[in-house]
Enzyme design. Structure first.
Site, mmCIF file in Angstrom:
data_model
loop_
_atom_site.group_PDB
_atom_site.id
_atom_site.type_symbol
_atom_site.label_atom_id
_atom_site.label_comp_id
_atom_site.label_asym_id
_atom_site.label_seq_id
_atom_site.Cartn_x
_atom_site.Cartn_y
_atom_site.Cartn_z
ATOM 1 N N HIS A 37 -79.208 43.971 -57.474
ATOM 2 C CA HIS A 37 -79.611 43.435 -58.787
ATOM 3 C C HIS A 37 -80.029 41.972 -58.659
ATOM 4 O O HIS A 37 -79.299 41.164 -58.096
ATOM 5 C CB HIS A 37 -78.470 43.576 -59.790
ATOM 6 C CG HIS A 37 -78.336 44.978 -60.318
ATOM 7 N ND1 HIS A 37 -77.856 45.272 -61.564
ATOM 8 C CD2 HIS A 37 -78.654 46.165 -59.758
ATOM 9 C CE1 HIS A 37 -77.872 46.583 -61.759
ATOM 10 N NE2 HIS A 37 -78.343 47.151 -60.669
ATOM 11 N N TYR A 41 -74.290 41.899 -70.616
ATOM 12 C CA TYR A 41 -73.051 41.358 -71.184
ATOM 13 C C TYR A 41 -73.377 40.997 -72.630
ATOM 14 O O TYR A 41 -74.125 40.051 -72.864
ATOM 15 C CB TYR A 41 -72.608 40.096 -70.440
ATOM 16 C CG TYR A 41 -72.127 40.320 -69.020
ATOM 17 C CD1 TYR A 41 -73.012 40.433 -67.952
ATOM 18 C CD2 TYR A 41 -70.761 40.393 -68.741
ATOM 19 C CE1 TYR A 41 -72.557 40.614 -66.651
ATOM 20 C CE2 TYR A 41 -70.297 40.573 -67.443
ATOM 21 C CZ TYR A 41 -71.191 40.691 -66.406
ATOM 22 O OH TYR A 41 -70.724 40.866 -65.119
ATOM 23 N N PRO A 78 -62.015 39.931 -65.997
ATOM 24 C CA PRO A 78 -63.107 40.581 -65.267
ATOM 25 C C PRO A 78 -64.520 40.141 -65.652
ATOM 26 O O PRO A 78 -65.481 40.475 -64.954
ATOM 27 C CB PRO A 78 -62.915 42.072 -65.598
ATOM 28 C CG PRO A 78 -62.103 42.098 -66.841
ATOM 29 C CD PRO A 78 -61.258 40.874 -66.834
ATOM 30 N N LYS A 120 -65.368 38.570 -60.521
ATOM 31 C CA LYS A 120 -64.951 37.764 -59.360
ATOM 32 C C LYS A 120 -63.736 38.296 -58.594
ATOM 33 O O LYS A 120 -63.516 37.927 -57.440
ATOM 34 C CB LYS A 120 -64.639 36.326 -59.820
ATOM 35 C CG LYS A 120 -65.857 35.529 -60.174
ATOM 36 C CD LYS A 120 -66.573 35.032 -58.928
ATOM 37 C CE LYS A 120 -67.998 34.667 -59.208
ATOM 38 N NZ LYS A 120 -68.986 35.585 -58.715
ATOM 39 N N TYR A 138 -72.257 33.164 -60.609
ATOM 40 C CA TYR A 138 -72.211 34.633 -60.661
ATOM 41 C C TYR A 138 -72.494 35.249 -59.286
ATOM 42 O O TYR A 138 -71.828 36.196 -58.875
ATOM 43 C CB TYR A 138 -73.221 35.155 -61.703
ATOM 44 C CG TYR A 138 -73.007 36.609 -62.053
ATOM 45 C CD1 TYR A 138 -72.082 36.989 -63.027
ATOM 46 C CD2 TYR A 138 -73.710 37.621 -61.393
ATOM 47 C CE1 TYR A 138 -71.858 38.330 -63.328
ATOM 48 C CE2 TYR A 138 -73.500 38.964 -61.690
ATOM 49 C CZ TYR A 138 -72.572 39.307 -62.668
ATOM 50 O OH TYR A 138 -72.351 40.629 -62.952
HETATM 51 P P1 FAD Z 1 -55.091 45.923 -55.848
HETATM 52 O O1 FAD Z 1 -56.401 46.618 -55.930
HETATM 53 O O2 FAD Z 1 -54.264 45.812 -57.082
HETATM 54 O O3 FAD Z 1 -54.230 46.638 -54.707
HETATM 55 C C1 FAD Z 1 -52.852 46.354 -54.520
HETATM 56 C C2 FAD Z 1 -52.195 47.547 -53.831
HETATM 57 O O4 FAD Z 1 -50.822 47.244 -53.565
HETATM 58 C C3 FAD Z 1 -52.195 48.800 -54.708
HETATM 59 O O5 FAD Z 1 -52.715 49.878 -53.994
HETATM 60 C C4 FAD Z 1 -50.732 48.965 -55.098
HETATM 61 O O6 FAD Z 1 -50.389 50.348 -55.281
HETATM 62 C C5 FAD Z 1 -50.022 48.360 -53.901
HETATM 63 N N1 FAD Z 1 -48.656 47.887 -54.201
HETATM 64 C C6 FAD Z 1 -48.213 47.255 -55.312
HETATM 65 N N2 FAD Z 1 -46.907 47.001 -55.238
HETATM 66 C C7 FAD Z 1 -46.486 47.484 -54.043
HETATM 67 C C8 FAD Z 1 -45.231 47.523 -53.405
HETATM 68 N N3 FAD Z 1 -44.140 47.019 -53.985
HETATM 69 N N4 FAD Z 1 -45.138 48.106 -52.192
HETATM 70 C C9 FAD Z 1 -46.250 48.627 -51.581
HETATM 71 N N5 FAD Z 1 -47.485 48.612 -52.161
HETATM 72 C C10 FAD Z 1 -47.602 48.047 -53.372
HETATM 73 N N6 FAD Z 1 -63.649 42.292 -59.362
HETATM 74 C C11 FAD Z 1 -64.895 41.988 -58.904
HETATM 75 O O7 FAD Z 1 -65.026 41.259 -57.920
HETATM 76 N N7 FAD Z 1 -66.041 42.456 -59.526
HETATM 77 C C12 FAD Z 1 -65.967 43.243 -60.634
HETATM 78 O O8 FAD Z 1 -67.010 43.704 -61.124
HETATM 79 C C13 FAD Z 1 -64.646 43.553 -61.171
HETATM 80 N N8 FAD Z 1 -64.494 44.334 -62.256
HETATM 81 C C14 FAD Z 1 -63.226 44.690 -62.683
HETATM 82 C C15 FAD Z 1 -63.108 45.483 -63.818
HETATM 83 C C16 FAD Z 1 -61.848 45.856 -64.290
HETATM 84 C C17 FAD Z 1 -61.743 46.706 -65.517
HETATM 85 C C18 FAD Z 1 -60.676 45.425 -63.581
HETATM 86 C C19 FAD Z 1 -59.287 45.834 -64.060
HETATM 87 C C20 FAD Z 1 -60.789 44.634 -62.451
HETATM 88 C C21 FAD Z 1 -62.059 44.241 -62.008
HETATM 89 N N9 FAD Z 1 -62.209 43.422 -60.877
HETATM 90 C C22 FAD Z 1 -63.481 43.066 -60.463
HETATM 91 C C23 FAD Z 1 -61.027 42.957 -60.135
HETATM 92 C C24 FAD Z 1 -60.707 43.801 -58.885
HETATM 93 O O9 FAD Z 1 -60.610 45.154 -59.225
HETATM 94 C C25 FAD Z 1 -59.395 43.315 -58.256
HETATM 95 O O10 FAD Z 1 -59.462 41.923 -58.082
HETATM 96 C C26 FAD Z 1 -59.107 44.012 -56.905
HETATM 97 O O11 FAD Z 1 -58.638 45.321 -57.116
HETATM 98 C C27 FAD Z 1 -58.053 43.259 -56.090
HETATM 99 O O12 FAD Z 1 -57.727 43.978 -54.927
HETATM 100 P P2 FAD Z 1 -56.288 43.838 -54.249
HETATM 101 O O13 FAD Z 1 -56.350 44.689 -53.038
HETATM 102 O O14 FAD Z 1 -55.933 42.406 -54.139
HETATM 103 O O15 FAD Z 1 -55.272 44.429 -55.326
HETATM 104 C C1 DHB Z 2 -68.245 45.715 -63.811
HETATM 105 C C2 DHB Z 2 -67.047 45.080 -64.012
HETATM 106 C C3 DHB Z 2 -67.041 43.739 -64.338
HETATM 107 O O1 DHB Z 2 -65.892 43.090 -64.524
HETATM 108 C C4 DHB Z 2 -68.230 43.030 -64.468
HETATM 109 O O2 DHB Z 2 -68.175 41.725 -64.810
HETATM 110 C C5 DHB Z 2 -69.409 43.674 -64.251
HETATM 111 C C6 DHB Z 2 -69.421 45.022 -63.914
HETATM 112 C C7 DHB Z 2 -68.242 47.153 -63.464
HETATM 113 O O3 DHB Z 2 -67.149 47.748 -63.416
HETATM 114 O O4 DHB Z 2 -69.317 47.715 -63.265
#
Ligand code: FAD
Ligand code: DHB
Length: 391
Positions: free
Chosen positions: A73, A201, A293, A297, A384
Site C-alpha cells: 500500500h 480511517y 491499534p 504499531k 505511519y
Molecule cells: P502476543 O501476540 O500477545 O503473544 C504473547 C504470547 O504469550 C501469547 O501467545 C500468550 O498465549 C503467551 N503467554 C501469555 N502468558 C503466558 C504465560 N504465563 N506463560 C506462557 N505463555 C504465555 N500491530 C501492528 O503492528 N499493526 C497493526 O495493524 C495492528 N493491529 C492490531 C489490531 C488489534 C485489534 C489488536 C488487538 C492489536 C493490533 N496490533 C497491531 C498489535 C499486535 O497485535 C500486538 O502488538 C502483537 O500481537 C504483539 O505480539 P507479542 O508476541 O508481543 O504478544
Molecule cells: C489493521 C489494524 C490496525 O490497528 C490498523 O491501524 C490498520 C489495520 C488491520 O487489522 O487490518
C-alpha cells in the site's frame, strides 16, 4: 534438569521471531507457550507491516509467502465530514507498508520452527521465572501434569500484556506508564472483496471506523464501541449497518456484506514499562509496551525489539560482549516512546471522546490542518511507515 541458552516465554509473533533469529545465529532457545498452537493462530490481530518489519522477516528467512501474498500500500485515507483525504505515504515518506495478517506471519514462523527442529512447549502451565537476577536463571513450569525445570543463560519475556514475566519483577524495580481509553474496537473479518483500494480511517460523528483488508477477497473492519458492549449484541447486520453509516456515503454504497468469520472486541490502552532489562531477564513486544491499534504499531514494535535483542545476544555469544545487552533497554524505549506518541495522536484525532466542546473543536481543527499542510501530512506519513531501525 534440562539446559538451553535462552528460554523465551510466549509463542506469539515476538517469541517465535526471536526464536527464529537466534536459531539462524546458532543460539539455542526453548519457547514456553501457555496455549495450543491452534489457539494462537485463531487470534486475529494486526495487519499492517512497516518496510523495516518486512526486512527483518526476510533476514529471518520467513518472507517467501509474505512477498507472494502481501499487499503493498502506497497511501492511506482519512475520512472526515463526508470526504476522504489521502495521505500519500510513498510520495511523502519514501516508503510503503505491506498488508499481511499477523496470523499468517505466526503460521510462517511456526512452520519454520517446526522445520528447524527447535523446541516449543505448548500448553505449558504455571510458568515461573527464578533467579533471573543472577548468572544462572531457571524457569519452572508444569506440562501434562508433570513438574519441569529448564536452566538457561537468559530469559526473555515475550508473553504479551497479560503475561507473567513483567509481574515477576518487584514493583520497586520497575516503573509503569499507562493510559486507558474510554472505548474499544469491535473487529469483524469477512470473506468479501474489499470495495476500497487503501485503508480508510474514518472519523465520524457516530464514532471511529476502519476499513482494512487481509487479501483481495477478505476484509477486516473495525468500529469504535463502548467498553461495556458485548460481541453477542452485535449481529452481522447491525455491524455492517453501523459501518455504512460511519465510513462515508460513497464507500457505504459499495459495501457488500458477508457472514463474519471472526468478531471480537479489544480495549484500547497505552502502556510502557521501564526499563526492559532486569539482570538476565529481558522484556520484548506487548509484554513491555502496548499502543492503541490506531497507528498500526504494536506488531512492528515487537519485531524491532526482538531484532535488537537477537543482535545483542549474538554479540554476547560471539564476542562475550555485553555492550549491546546493556544498551537494549534504552535503544528500544527511544523507539517505543515515538510510537506511543504517534499512536496516541492517531487515537486522539480519530475517535469520539466523551469530553468538552473545546476538545472536540481541537480535534476538528487538527484534522483540517492535516488536510492542508504538507508538513503535517509528511509527519503522519513518516510515523505511519515507521522510523528506520537504526534511529
Ligand atoms: P502476543 O501476540 O500477545 O503473544 C504473547 C504470547 O504469550 C501469547 O501467545 C500468550 O498465549 C503467551 N503467554 C501469555 N502468558 C503466558 C504465560 N504465563 N506463560 C506462557 N505463555 C504465555 N500491530 C501492528 O503492528 N499493526 C497493526 O495493524 C495492528 N493491529 C492490531 C489490531 C488489534 C485489534 C489488536 C488487538 C492489536 C493490533 N496490533 C497491531 C498489535 C499486535 O497485535 C500486538 O502488538 C502483537 O500481537 C504483539 O505480539 P507479542 O508476541 O508481543 O504478544
Ligand atoms: C489493521 C489494524 C490496525 O490497528 C490498523 O491501524 C490498520 C489495520 C488491520 O487489522 O487490518
Amino acid at each position: 534438569m534440562k539446559r538451553t541458552q535462552v528460554v523465551i516465554i510466549g509463542a506469539g509473533p515476538a517469541g517465535l521471531l526471536l526464536g527464529q533469529l537466534l536459531h539462524r545465529e546458532g543460539i539455542d532457545a526453548i519457547i514456553l507457550e501457555q496455549r495450543s498452537a491452534e489457539y494462537v493462530l485463531g487470534r486475529i490481530r494486526a495487519g499492517v507491516l512497516e518496510q523495516g518489519t518486512v526486512e527483518v522477516l526476510e533476514r529471518a528467512g520467513v518472507a517467501t509467502r509474505l512477498h507472494a501474498e502481501g499487499l503493498i500500500h502506497r497511501g492511506v485515507e482519512i475520512g472526515f465530514r463526508g470526504h476522504r483525504h489521502r495521505i500519500a505515504l510513498q510520495a511523502l515518506a519514501g516508503k510503503t507498508v505491506t498488508v499481511y495478517g499477523q496470523t499468517e506471519i505466526t503460521r510462517d514462523l511456526m512452520e519454520a520452527r517446526d522445520g528447524s527442529g527447535a523446541v516449543t512447549v505448548h500448553e505449558a502451565e504455571d510458568v515461573q521465572l527464578q533467579d533471573w537476577d543472577g548468572p544462572r536463571p531457571r524457569v519452572a513450569f508444569r506440562h501434562w501434569g508433570q513438574a519441569r525445570e529448564i536452566a538457561c543463560d537468559f530469559i526473555v519475556g515475550c508473553d504479551g500484556y497479560h503475561g507473567i514475566s513483567r509481574r515477576s519483577v518487584p514493583p520497586e524495580r520497575r516503573r509503569v506508564f499507562e493510559r486507558e481509553y474510554p472505548f474499544g474496537w469491535l473487529g469483524v473479518l469477512a470473506d468479501v472483496p474489499p470495495p476500497w483500494e487503501e485503508l480508510i480511517y474514518a472519523n465520524s460523528e457516530r464514532g471511529f471506523a476502519l476499513a482494512s483488508m487481509r487479501s483481495p477477497t477478505r476484509v477486516r473492519c473495525y468500529l469504535q464501541c463502548n467498553l461495556d458492549e458485548r460481541v453477542e449484541d452485535w449481529s452481522d447486520a447491525r455491524f455492517w449497518d453501523e459501518f455504512r453509516r460511519r465510513i462515508g456515503e460513497e464507500i457505504a454504497e459499495r459495501v457488500v456484506t458477508a457472514p463474519s468469520i471472526e468478531k471480537s472486541i479489544a480495549p484500547l490502552r497505552s502502556f510502557v514499562i521501564e526499563p526492559l532489562r532486569f539482570g538476565r531477564l529481558f522484556l520484548a513486544g506487548d509484554a513491555a509496551h502496548i499502543v492503541p491499534p490506531t497507528g498500526a504499531k504494536g506488531l512492528n514494535l515487537a519485531v524491532s525489539d526482538v531484532f535488537y535483542l537477537h543482535e545483542a545476544l549474538r554479540d554476547f555469544y560471539r564476542e562475550r560482549s555485553e555492550r549491546a545487552l546493556d544498551a537494549y533497554s534504552a535503544k528500544c524505549l527511544s523507539r517505543v516512546w515515538k510510537a506511543e506518541r504517534f499512536s496516541w495522536w492517531m487515537t486522539r484525532q480519530l475517535h469520539r471522546f466523551p469530553g468538552d466542546a473545546f476538545d472536540q473543536r481541537m480535534q476538528e481543527s487538527e484534522l483540517e490542518y492535516l488536510f492542508v499542510s504538507r508538513a503535517a501530512q509528511t509527519s503522519m506519513a513518516e510515523n505511519y511507515v515507521g522510523l528506520p531501525l537504526d534511529s
